[in-house]
Design a protein around this motif. Structure first.
Motif, PDB file in Angstrom:
ATOM      1  N   GLU A   1       6.642   4.800 -51.161  1.00  0.00           N
ATOM      2  CA  GLU A   1       6.828   4.554 -49.385  1.00  0.00           C
ATOM      3  C   GLU A   1       8.343   4.437 -49.786  1.00  0.00           C
ATOM      4  N   THR A   2       8.839   4.032 -50.793  1.00  0.00           N
ATOM      5  CA  THR A   2      10.097   3.872 -50.638  1.00  0.00           C
ATOM      6  C   THR A   2      11.378   5.302 -50.623  1.00  0.00           C
ATOM      7  N   LYS A   3      10.601   6.628 -51.699  1.00  0.00           N
ATOM      8  CA  LYS A   3      11.065   7.754 -51.646  1.00  0.00           C
ATOM      9  C   LYS A   3      11.107   8.311 -50.584  1.00  0.00           C
ATOM     10  N   LEU A   4       9.802   7.864 -49.794  1.00  0.00           N
ATOM     11  CA  LEU A   4       9.571   8.877 -48.707  1.00  0.00           C
ATOM     12  C   LEU A   4      10.480   8.314 -47.185  1.00  0.00           C
ATOM     13  N   THR A   5      11.218   7.222 -47.322  1.00  0.00           N
ATOM     14  CA  THR A   5      12.111   5.837 -46.479  1.00  0.00           C
ATOM     15  C   THR A   5      13.352   6.560 -46.266  1.00  0.00           C
ATOM     16  N   LYS A   6      14.046   6.762 -48.221  1.00  0.00           N
ATOM     17  CA  LYS A   6      15.641   7.468 -48.118  1.00  0.00           C
ATOM     18  C   LYS A   6      15.068   8.775 -47.459  1.00  0.00           C
TER      19      LYS A   6
ATOM     20  N   LEU B   1      13.921  10.665 -45.060  1.00  0.00           N
ATOM     21  CA  LEU B   1      13.759  10.747 -43.716  1.00  0.00           C
ATOM     22  C   LEU B   1      15.403  10.010 -43.107  1.00  0.00           C
ATOM     23  N   GLN B   2      15.898   8.975 -44.270  1.00  0.00           N
ATOM     24  CA  GLN B   2      16.852   8.483 -43.837  1.00  0.00           C
ATOM     25  C   GLN B   2      18.152   9.330 -43.604  1.00  0.00           C
ATOM     26  N   GLU B   3      17.871  10.014 -44.867  1.00  0.00           N
ATOM     27  CA  GLU B   3      19.120  11.082 -45.273  1.00  0.00           C
ATOM     28  C   GLU B   3      19.213  12.452 -44.456  1.00  0.00           C
ATOM     29  N   ARG B   4      17.314  12.678 -43.851  1.00  0.00           N
ATOM     30  CA  ARG B   4      17.618  13.629 -42.341  1.00  0.00           C
ATOM     31  C   ARG B   4      17.849  13.636 -41.569  1.00  0.00           C
ATOM     32  N   PHE B   5      17.754  11.994 -40.951  1.00  0.00           N
ATOM     33  CA  PHE B   5      18.315  11.558 -40.284  1.00  0.00           C
ATOM     34  C   PHE B   5      19.597  10.895 -39.498  1.00  0.00           C
ATOM     35  N   ARG B   6      20.669  11.029 -40.910  1.00  0.00           N
ATOM     36  CA  ARG B   6      21.645  10.706 -41.155  1.00  0.00           C
ATOM     37  C   ARG B   6      22.578  10.962 -39.890  1.00  0.00           C
TER      38      ARG B   6
END
Length: 152
Positions: A129-134, A136-141
């Motif tokens: 979950e932590t890997k997927l969240t990070k 997503l955060q990078e793609r959304f930045r």
């Protein structure tokens, strides 16, 4: 946020479906789901067909109407915005399937992952979950208008 996620989905070659419900909870739930552009033409009929099978009448809002124009504050409802601008909603919440939006999008016609229609079947371990969240955060930045480093 919907606009920002719409732009992020487009960059990934997808379109965004936004749905929300206020029912049997103390909070409103809004979900943003990117789907392949190839599926976008079948979204309206998928929601309408699923509603018909469930005995739910989905109304169509006009282009200028918003859900808060037709639903009183605190009243239960289900609402979905489709990429073509179609807005479907219902206030008919008696025996409403709580996973309705997920069920439609997870169907074989749209995302073909029917096993994920129930969010509880999607639980992941903390590390994944932590890997997927990070990720997503990078793609959304690039689309994050709340980023303190954003000079715009």
């Amino acid at each position: 946020f919907k606009n920002a996620f719409t732009l992020a989905a487009d960059k990934a070659g997808k379109v965004l479906v936004a749905f929300e419900r206020n029912y049997r909870t103390q909070h409103l739930q809004v979900q943003l789901v990117p789907v392949p552009k190839a599926c976008s033409k079948g979204l309206k009929s998928a929601f309408q067909s699923a509603a018909q099978v469930a005995g739910i009448e989905l109304g169509v809002l006009g282009q200028e109407e918003e859900v808060w124009d037709v639903v009183n504050e605190g009243a239960p409802y289900f609402y979905v915005e489709l990429p073509d601008g179609t807005k479907l909603f219902t206030r008919q919440m008696r025996a409403f399937p709580l996973q309705f939006g997920r069920e439609v999008l997870a169907s074989s016609e749209i995302l073909n992952c029917e096993e994920k229609a129930d969010w509880q079947a999607c639980k992941l371990d903390k590390e994944t979950e932590t890997k997927l969240t990070k990720a997503l955060q990078e793609r959304f930045r690039p689309f994050d208008f709340t980023d303190a480093d954003d000079s715009d």
